[in-house]
Write a protein that holds these residues in place. Structure first.
Motif, short mmCIF file in Angstrom:
data_model
loop_
_atom_site.label_atom_id
_atom_site.label_comp_id
_atom_site.label_asym_id
_atom_site.label_seq_id
_atom_site.Cartn_x
_atom_site.Cartn_y
_atom_site.Cartn_z
N LYS B 43 30.56 41.55 -15.71
CA LYS B 43 29.81 40.34 -15.31
C LYS B 43 30.56 39.07 -15.70
O LYS B 43 30.75 38.16 -14.88
CB LYS B 43 28.42 40.34 -15.95
CG LYS B 43 27.58 41.56 -15.60
CD LYS B 43 26.19 41.47 -16.18
CE LYS B 43 26.14 41.51 -17.69
NZ LYS B 43 26.61 42.78 -18.27
N THR B 44 30.97 39.02 -16.96
CA THR B 44 31.67 37.81 -17.43
C THR B 44 32.99 37.63 -16.68
O THR B 44 33.33 36.52 -16.27
CB THR B 44 31.91 37.89 -18.94
OG1 THR B 44 30.65 38.01 -19.59
CG2 THR B 44 32.64 36.66 -19.46
N THR B 45 33.71 38.72 -16.50
CA THR B 45 34.98 38.64 -15.77
C THR B 45 34.75 38.08 -14.37
O THR B 45 35.50 37.23 -13.90
CB THR B 45 35.62 40.04 -15.69
OG1 THR B 45 35.65 40.61 -17.00
CG2 THR B 45 37.02 39.98 -15.14
N GLN B 83 28.47 29.15 -20.47
CA GLN B 83 29.15 30.39 -20.81
C GLN B 83 28.32 31.22 -21.77
O GLN B 83 27.41 30.74 -22.43
CB GLN B 83 30.50 30.06 -21.45
CG GLN B 83 31.41 29.31 -20.50
CD GLN B 83 32.84 29.42 -20.96
OE1 GLN B 83 33.39 30.51 -21.04
NE2 GLN B 83 33.45 28.29 -21.26
N GLN B 84 28.68 32.49 -21.81
CA GLN B 84 27.96 33.41 -22.68
C GLN B 84 28.09 32.98 -24.14
O GLN B 84 27.13 32.97 -24.88
CB GLN B 84 28.55 34.82 -22.48
CG GLN B 84 27.81 35.90 -23.21
CD GLN B 84 28.33 37.27 -22.81
OE1 GLN B 84 29.22 37.41 -21.98
NE2 GLN B 84 27.76 38.30 -23.41
N HIS B 85 29.30 32.60 -24.52
CA HIS B 85 29.50 32.12 -25.88
C HIS B 85 29.63 30.61 -25.82
O HIS B 85 30.26 30.08 -24.93
CB HIS B 85 30.75 32.77 -26.48
CG HIS B 85 30.64 34.26 -26.48
ND1 HIS B 85 29.79 34.93 -27.31
CD2 HIS B 85 31.23 35.19 -25.70
CE1 HIS B 85 29.87 36.22 -27.06
NE2 HIS B 85 30.74 36.42 -26.08
N MET B 159 25.21 30.76 -15.02
CA MET B 159 24.79 31.03 -16.39
C MET B 159 25.14 32.45 -16.73
O MET B 159 24.68 33.39 -16.07
CB MET B 159 23.28 30.83 -16.54
CG MET B 159 22.79 29.50 -16.01
SD MET B 159 20.99 29.43 -16.03
CE MET B 159 20.74 28.47 -17.50
N ASP B 160 25.94 32.62 -17.77
CA ASP B 160 26.34 33.97 -18.18
C ASP B 160 25.41 34.43 -19.30
O ASP B 160 25.47 33.91 -20.41
CB ASP B 160 27.80 33.96 -18.64
CG ASP B 160 28.39 35.36 -18.70
OD1 ASP B 160 27.68 36.32 -18.35
OD2 ASP B 160 29.57 35.49 -19.10
N GLU B 161 24.57 35.39 -19.00
CA GLU B 161 23.58 35.93 -19.94
C GLU B 161 22.86 34.83 -20.70
O GLU B 161 22.92 34.74 -21.93
CB GLU B 161 24.27 36.88 -20.93
CG GLU B 161 25.10 37.92 -20.21
CD GLU B 161 25.04 39.29 -20.86
OE1 GLU B 161 24.27 39.48 -21.80
OE2 GLU B 161 25.76 40.18 -20.37
N PRO B 162 22.13 33.98 -19.96
CA PRO B 162 21.53 32.81 -20.61
C PRO B 162 20.47 33.15 -21.65
O PRO B 162 20.29 32.41 -22.59
CB PRO B 162 20.90 32.04 -19.44
CG PRO B 162 20.71 33.04 -18.36
CD PRO B 162 21.83 34.02 -18.52
MG LIG Z 1 29.54 39.26 -20.58
#
Ligand SMILES: [Mg+2]
Ligand SMILES: Nc1ncnc2c1ncn2[C@@H]1O[C@H](COP(=O)(O)OP(=O)(O)O)[C@@H](O)[C@H]1O
Lengths: 245, 302
Positions: B43-45, B83-85, B159-162
């Motif tokens: 997902k993030t990629t 971002q996720q982080h 939104m990555d894993e908000p």
């Molecule tokens: Mg991820």
């Protein structure tokens, strides 16, 4: 045509705020090194020799602008890339790559200029043989820009803080001593002098020294500085555009 | 239908690992698109390739018609990314972080102040404007990140894993916010590994597993693919088997045929069922007859 100065300012805003928060620390860390050089080489070794002081101060200014330019840009980028992942934000902004590169150089350029001018100011109190004109400021600017670009490329390419320290100890530190900054390198073996001639700090030192003493600046050195700056810029550009960092 | 994001044949490998493999997806203007998959699915990629942060090994992405390779500046103007982080500059205050974002988005100098003042009450950040970003808790950092990503009024919000790591209350608040952002016309692309989030928040869902998009559609369409009702038969040993049926009568009929010493339940199928059914991960679901024998002891319809 886009508004280059505006974009550079926009990119560097974060770093400028950072400098504002840490003004005292930044100033002290910019000046301690060069002042120690001045003390050790200007006073300790050749006390009273104003001719040598006039010789060594432009060298110290060159070292200082190299260190400030290189270290502020490289460290900040490595931290932002590896630890804060805030470098991604920079990559995400709708800015031209050239603005991103020069924006990240700003901190180094400002530190390099400020440090250099303060050291030369001190030098002018110590000896009457030094003076500042537009050529000196220009030379200082070129030197700071070139080494900041080197710092940005090193910051983009280093995969860890130890890698960056290694770069510092095997490239930056030897250059500080070997490039005609503190002593005349013509006494070194011939083969060494070729290597020394190829290093960028030799040329910034030569230009700064000529400008500060009022003699004619060697055009070859000016060209070499520009070539080096262009190479470092190209490295930054390729690394950012190809996302090789 | 307008596709505001179209990605074709995206692929990205890390060494020998194919993190994303020949992924094609379209996101329509104005929808909330959920990208659902387990940890490590890619997902993030994918989101990093869609948002120009990483270049794909092959394939192409167009944001509102602008190719992310050739017209990356135009593409970037249209997107906001969380971002996720957290990616705030930890050395700067909240206010400086927000202004820096506003400036980097090329918002005219004169407008920055009014934009910031307009958006901060939305996230109740007024009190914390002069706090260093590193001193904020996770929830507050998220709020700052949201403000930063919205300050230039993007057309698409990524939104990555908000909601990963948020408590229920903050999660509900964030869902409400996402819906209200979406109502103003902003397309939302979010990734999640929460089934429930994809089902209740998203207009359309794409399920990704091991770098491949395995299925795509509205939550209802996806459930209909396997059957709207799941019949779960648990034998005395606790072994479960699940079968899917298109309607309640069909599920009831199948339940009648289940063995008597089993516990039987019928419930609406969900995206987890879809995922399990299509990937075969975790449990292998049978669509034929359950395994045990006898007649059913209990039927409960949830
Ligand atoms: Mg991820
Ligand atoms: N920079 C990287 N280097 C090596 N492997 C990576 C990198 N980023 C992601 N991966 C790998 O690619 C796969 C997909 O990761 P990711 O896209 O982060 O998954 P998700 O976001 O769905 O959890 C994982 O197996 C992960 O370990």
């Amino acid at each position: 045509m886009f508004n280059f100065p505006s974009e550079v300012f926009r990119v560097s805003y974060g770093d400028l705020c950072y400098m504002k928060h840490n003004l005292v620390q930044t100033l002290v860390s910019t000046l301690v090194g060069p002042l120690l050089y001045l003390l050790a080489f200007g006073y300790g070794m050749k006390a009273g020799d104003t001719e040598y002081i006039a010789y060594v101060i432009p060298g110290i200014v060159a070292i200082s602008s190299m260190n400030s330019g290189f270290s502020s840009s490289s460290q900040k980028i490595v931290i932002q890339r590896l630890f804060h992942s805030s470098f991604d934000e920079l990559v995400l902004c709708p800015m031209h790559t050239s603005s991103v590169i020069f924006g990240k150089c700003m901190l180094g350029i400002i530190r390099g200029l400020a440090g250099g001018i303060i050291i030369l100011g001190l030098g002018m109190i110590l000896t009457p043989d030094l003076f500042v004109d537009y050529r000196f400021i220009l030379a200082l600017l070129m030197s700071s820009v070139m080494f900041s670009l080197l710092g940005v490329s090193a910051g983009l390419l280093a995969n860890s803080t130890p890698t960056l320290s290694l770069f510092n100890s095997i490239i930056i530190l030897p250059m500080s001593f070997m490039c005609g900054t503190l002593f005349d390198v013509s006494s070194l073996p011939e083969i060494v002098s070729y290597i020394v001639w190829a290093l960028p700090l030799s040329h910034t030192t030569s230009v700064l020294r000529d400008a500060a003493s009022g003699s004619a600046v060697d055009p070859v050195s000016v060209i070499m500085i520009i070539v080096y700056a262009a190479i470092f810029y190209a490295i930054c550009y390729i690394v950012i555009r190809k996302k090789l960092y | 239908m307008d596709n505001i994001i179209s990605a074709q044949g995206l692929a990205k490998s890390f060494g020998s690992l194919k993190a994303v493999d020949d992924l094609t997806l379209y996101v329509r203007k104005g929808e909330i698109y959920g990208f659902l998959g387990p940890n490590g699915a890619g997902k993030t990629t994918t989101i990093r390739m869609l948002t120009t942060m990483d270049p794909p090994d092959s394939g192409s992405v167009a944001i509102d018609g602008f190719d992310t390779r050739k017209d990356f500046i135009e593409a970037r103007r249209r997107i906001g990314v969380i971002q996720q982080h957290h990616s705030l500059d930890k050395d700067l205050t909240v206010k400086e972080n927000i202004y820096h974002h506003a400036l980097m988005q090329n918002i005219p100098f004169k407008e920055c102040k009014s934009r910031v003042e307009e958006i901060i009450p939305l996230m109740e950040l007024q009190e914390r404007m002069n706090t260093k970003a590193e001193k904020l808790s996770g929830g507050w950092k998220k709020r700052v990140a949201i403000v930063c990503s919205l300050i230039h009024r993007p057309e698409i919000l990524f939104m990555d894993e908000p909601t990963t790591g948020l408590d229920t209350q903050s999660r509900n608040a964030l869902w409400k916010l996402i819906r209200s952002i979406n109502r103003t016309g902003t397309t939302v692309f979010l990734t999640t590994h929460y089934i429930f989030e994809a089902e209740s928040l998203c207009d359309r869902v794409g399920i990704i597993n091991k770098g491949k998009l395995i299925v795509e559609g509205t939550p209802q369409e996806l459930r209909s693919r396997i059957g709207d009702y799941a019949l779960v038969v648990t034998d005395p040993a606790g072994e479960e088997s699940v079968s899917y049926h298109s309607d309640l009568p069909a599920a009831r009929k199948a339940a009648q045929e289940a063995p008597g010493d089993c516990v039987i339940s019928i419930r609406p199928s969900n995206l987890e069922d879809v995922f399990l059914e299509l990937t075969g991960r975790k449990i292998r679901c049978s669509t034929s007859r359950p395994r045990c024998s006898g007649s059913p002891t209990a039927i409960c319809v949830i």
